[in-house]
Scaffold this motif. Structure first.
Motif, PDB file in Angstrom:
ATOM      1  N   SER A  30       0.833  -1.182  -0.065  1.00 22.36           N
ATOM      2  CA  SER A  30      -0.014   0.151  -0.106  1.00 22.36           C
ATOM      3  C   SER A  30       0.932   1.254  -0.153  1.00 22.36           C
ATOM      4  N   ARG A  37       7.112   3.363   6.144  1.00 24.36           N
ATOM      5  CA  ARG A  37       8.231   2.562   6.442  1.00 24.36           C
ATOM      6  C   ARG A  37       9.595   3.260   5.630  1.00 24.36           C
ATOM      7  N   THR A  38       9.475   4.066   4.450  1.00 20.63           N
ATOM      8  CA  THR A  38      10.461   4.302   3.632  1.00 20.63           C
ATOM      9  C   THR A  38      10.750   6.045   3.283  1.00 20.63           C
ATOM     10  N   GLY A 215      15.954  -6.688   4.394  1.00 18.80           N
ATOM     11  CA  GLY A 215      15.890  -5.290   4.592  1.00 18.80           C
ATOM     12  C   GLY A 215      16.163  -4.839   6.257  1.00 18.80           C
ATOM     13  N   HIS A 250      23.183   8.842   0.420  1.00 16.61           N
ATOM     14  CA  HIS A 250      22.524   7.852  -0.253  1.00 16.61           C
ATOM     15  C   HIS A 250      20.931   7.985   0.181  1.00 16.61           C
ATOM     16  N   ALA A 252      18.160   5.830   0.397  1.00 21.89           N
ATOM     17  CA  ALA A 252      17.734   4.490   0.550  1.00 21.89           C
ATOM     18  C   ALA A 252      16.288   4.445   1.345  1.00 21.89           C
ATOM     19  N   ILE A 256      16.483   6.046   7.941  1.00 21.53           N
ATOM     20  CA  ILE A 256      18.027   5.797   7.773  1.00 21.53           C
ATOM     21  C   ILE A 256      18.763   7.213   7.840  1.00 21.53           C
ATOM     22  N   MET A 310      25.923   3.501   1.883  1.00 21.28           N
ATOM     23  CA  MET A 310      26.288   2.348   2.415  1.00 21.28           C
ATOM     24  C   MET A 310      25.375   1.385   1.581  1.00 21.28           C
TER      25      MET A 310
HETATM   26  O1  UT7 Z   1      20.491   0.982  -0.765  1.00 22.10           O
HETATM   27  C1  UT7 Z   1      21.292  -0.180   0.182  1.00 22.10           C
HETATM   28  C2  UT7 Z   1      20.902  -0.026   1.409  1.00 22.10           C
HETATM   29  N1  UT7 Z   1      19.525  -0.667   1.552  1.00 22.10           N
HETATM   30  C3  UT7 Z   1      19.099  -0.162   2.571  1.00 22.10           C
HETATM   31  O2  UT7 Z   1      19.204   0.791   3.255  1.00 22.10           O
HETATM   32  C4  UT7 Z   1      17.536  -0.763   2.816  1.00 22.10           C
HETATM   33  C5  UT7 Z   1      17.613  -1.110   4.500  1.00 22.10           C
HETATM   34  N2  UT7 Z   1      16.226  -1.572   4.915  1.00 22.10           N
HETATM   35  C6  UT7 Z   1      15.239  -0.796   4.937  1.00 22.10           C
HETATM   36  O3  UT7 Z   1      14.962   0.349   4.495  1.00 22.10           O
HETATM   37  C7  UT7 Z   1      13.922  -1.476   5.641  1.00 22.10           C
HETATM   38  O4  UT7 Z   1      14.402  -2.739   6.452  1.00 22.10           O
HETATM   39  C8  UT7 Z   1      12.983  -1.745   4.919  1.00 22.10           C
HETATM   40  C9  UT7 Z   1      11.931  -0.783   4.064  1.00 22.10           C
HETATM   41  C10 UT7 Z   1      13.340  -2.864   3.564  1.00 22.10           C
HETATM   42  C11 UT7 Z   1      11.640  -2.475   5.509  1.00 22.10           C
HETATM   43  O5  UT7 Z   1      11.370  -1.827   6.609  1.00 22.10           O
HETATM   44  P1  UT7 Z   1      11.201  -2.713   8.141  1.00 22.10           P
HETATM   45  O6  UT7 Z   1      10.601  -1.332   8.992  1.00 22.10           O
HETATM   46  O7  UT7 Z   1      12.408  -3.042   8.460  1.00 22.10           O
HETATM   47  O8  UT7 Z   1      10.201  -3.718   7.860  1.00 22.10           O
HETATM   48  P2  UT7 Z   1      10.241  -5.219   7.885  1.00 22.10           P
HETATM   49  O9  UT7 Z   1      11.107  -5.799   7.100  1.00 22.10           O
HETATM   50  O10 UT7 Z   1      10.399  -5.497   9.564  1.00 22.10           O
HETATM   51  O11 UT7 Z   1       8.578  -5.592   7.695  1.00 22.10           O
HETATM   52  C12 UT7 Z   1       7.511  -5.267   8.553  1.00 22.10           C
HETATM   53  C13 UT7 Z   1       6.401  -6.132   7.891  1.00 22.10           C
HETATM   54  C14 UT7 Z   1       6.626  -7.323   7.492  1.00 22.10           C
HETATM   55  O12 UT7 Z   1       5.282  -8.255   7.983  1.00 22.10           O
HETATM   56  P3  UT7 Z   1       5.211  -9.003   9.467  1.00 22.10           P
HETATM   57  O13 UT7 Z   1       6.368  -9.838   9.260  1.00 22.10           O
HETATM   58  O14 UT7 Z   1       5.524  -7.736  10.587  1.00 22.10           O
HETATM   59  O15 UT7 Z   1       3.874  -9.521   9.378  1.00 22.10           O
HETATM   60  C15 UT7 Z   1       6.634  -7.510   6.002  1.00 22.10           C
HETATM   61  O16 UT7 Z   1       6.244  -8.682   5.674  1.00 22.10           O
HETATM   62  O17 UT7 Z   1       5.979  -5.098   6.607  1.00 22.10           O
HETATM   63  C16 UT7 Z   1       5.663  -6.443   5.717  1.00 22.10           C
HETATM   64  N3  UT7 Z   1       6.225  -5.742   4.392  1.00 22.10           N
HETATM   65  C17 UT7 Z   1       5.231  -5.135   3.704  1.00 22.10           C
HETATM   66  N4  UT7 Z   1       4.114  -4.798   3.778  1.00 22.10           N
HETATM   67  C18 UT7 Z   1       3.404  -4.076   2.832  1.00 22.10           C
HETATM   68  C19 UT7 Z   1       7.425  -5.871   3.639  1.00 22.10           C
HETATM   69  N5  UT7 Z   1       7.325  -5.219   2.512  1.00 22.10           N
HETATM   70  C20 UT7 Z   1       6.048  -4.903   2.416  1.00 22.10           C
HETATM   71  C21 UT7 Z   1       5.414  -4.295   1.400  1.00 22.10           C
HETATM   72  N6  UT7 Z   1       4.043  -3.605   1.590  1.00 22.10           N
HETATM   73  N7  UT7 Z   1       5.955  -3.666   0.351  1.00 22.10           N
END
Ligand code: UT7
Length: 323
Positions: A30, A37-38, A215, A250, A252, A256, A310
């Protein structure tokens, strides 16, 4: 001493803008989740005929025009990319050819999202070492082509684009009041490989592969690594967060960026944020952000600017320059 001074900047984006809403029909996600989250609201996605080299060429031409130079004035074309047009030859040589250059030299550099910081640091060494007087440093990516469009945890995060700087060697006093690159600090640690990588390659699967990322694991390391390397850049130049005019991180994840700036004591009004507009464009994100902030008059000649990134590897780095 010789310093590598920014003489021009430019950027290029694909024609097609994809807002978060549009992704709701591709994966279970959504607009609200992505924004919360981002901080991402939209990204640009390359269409037919748009490639890393074509976007890089456009950004390079814009940077040359901004600098008041032509391809004849350039000695080195250096491209940071993880999404080259071909396994070889280098996308840099492709762009050199597109610019009509048969003189000088060109090569690619691969450090994923840290690629542009690595490339500016490398260009600076080529300039100060006397091998090149003027360098086109380009960050160009088409990450849309290595995404798994069935994986909602990654496909909503990335976008395509390119940005470029023209760096020129200029005789300087040798103090931090000089314009140009003042210090660069690069790091890598391959023990984190499986947290962010592409599951294919010419020497393993013989395929291009798809981006895979844990992530949450990347997130856990990001703020600490970024702030450590920025502190190293401050220490090497005897400067502090208060001396800084702009942090250009950067792009991302907004969380962050905000977390790193807060830890360093850099106020939000000094931080350039474009992740809402472009998503994560890997090596292109910093030069795209620089082009936006220099183009709208925020970054001015003489400003002290910290670049940081990073990403996959892990790789990370920070570079302090006076614009
Ligand atoms: O450029 C290179 C460096 N890369 C980065 O810096 C990326 C670093 N990581 C991040 O930016 C974040 O970890 C993310 C944006 C990728 C994810 O955010 P998060 O707050 O860490 O979320 P999460 O991975 O802990 O996921 C939370 C929930 C999960 O559901 P449950 O397990 O809590 O039920 C995911 O399955 O959100 C769910 N989820 C989504 N929901 C809706 C994951 N992706 C999505 C999505 N839409 N696209």
């Amino acid at each position: 001493m010789i310093r590598s001074v920014v003489r021009g900047y430019g950027a290029a984006l694909p024609k097609r803008v994809v807002p978060n809403k549009e992704l709701e029909s591709i994966v279970e996600t959504s607009d609200e989740w992505i924004v919360q989250r981002t901080g991402i609201r939209q990204r640009y996605i390359a269409g037919e005929g748009e490639t890393t080299a074509s976007l890089g060429e456009q950004a390079a031409r814009a940077a040359l025009e901004n600098a008041g130079l032509t391809p004849d004035d350039i000695d080195l074309v250096l491209v940071a990319t993880s999404t080259p047009d071909n396994t070889f030859p280098a996308t840099a040589v492709n762009i050199q050819n597109r610019l009509g250059m048969t003189h000088g030299y060109a090569f690619d550099l691969q450090a994923v999202c840290s690629g542009f910081v690595y490339a500016v640091a490398t260009a600076d060494l080529h300039i100060r070492g006397g091998m090149a007087k003027r360098v086109l440093v380009i960050g160009a990516e088409t990450f849309s082509r290595i995404l798994d469009w069935k994986d909602r945890t990654t496909c909503v995060l990335f976008g395509d684009g390119a940005g470029a700087l023209v760096l020129e060697g200029q005789e300087s006093e040798g103090t931090i009041a000089d314009r140009g690159v003042l210090t660069a600090h690069l790091r890598s640690d391959g023990t984190h490989k499986e947290k962010l990588y592409v599951d294919g390659g010419p020497s393993t699967t013989g395929t291009v592969g798809h981006l895979r990322m844990e992530g949450r694991e990347v997130f856990k390391h990001a703020v600490g690594m970024i702030t450590d390397v920025i502190e190293a850049a401050f220490a090497a130049t005897d400067t502090t967060a208060e001396d800084l005019d702009w942090l250009v991180p950067h792009q991302a994840n907004r969380r962050i960026i905000d977390g790193s700036a807060k830890k360093l004591g850099i106020p939000p009004e000094k931080v350039v944020v474009t992740v809402d507009l472009h998503g994560n464009t890997s090596a292109a994100s910093i030069p795209l952000a620089l082009s936006v902030a220099a183009g709208d008059g925020r970054i001015k000649q003489g400003d002290l600017v910290m670049l940081e990134a990073m990403g996959g590897g892990f790789t990370w780095g920070a570079l302090l320059l006076r614009w």
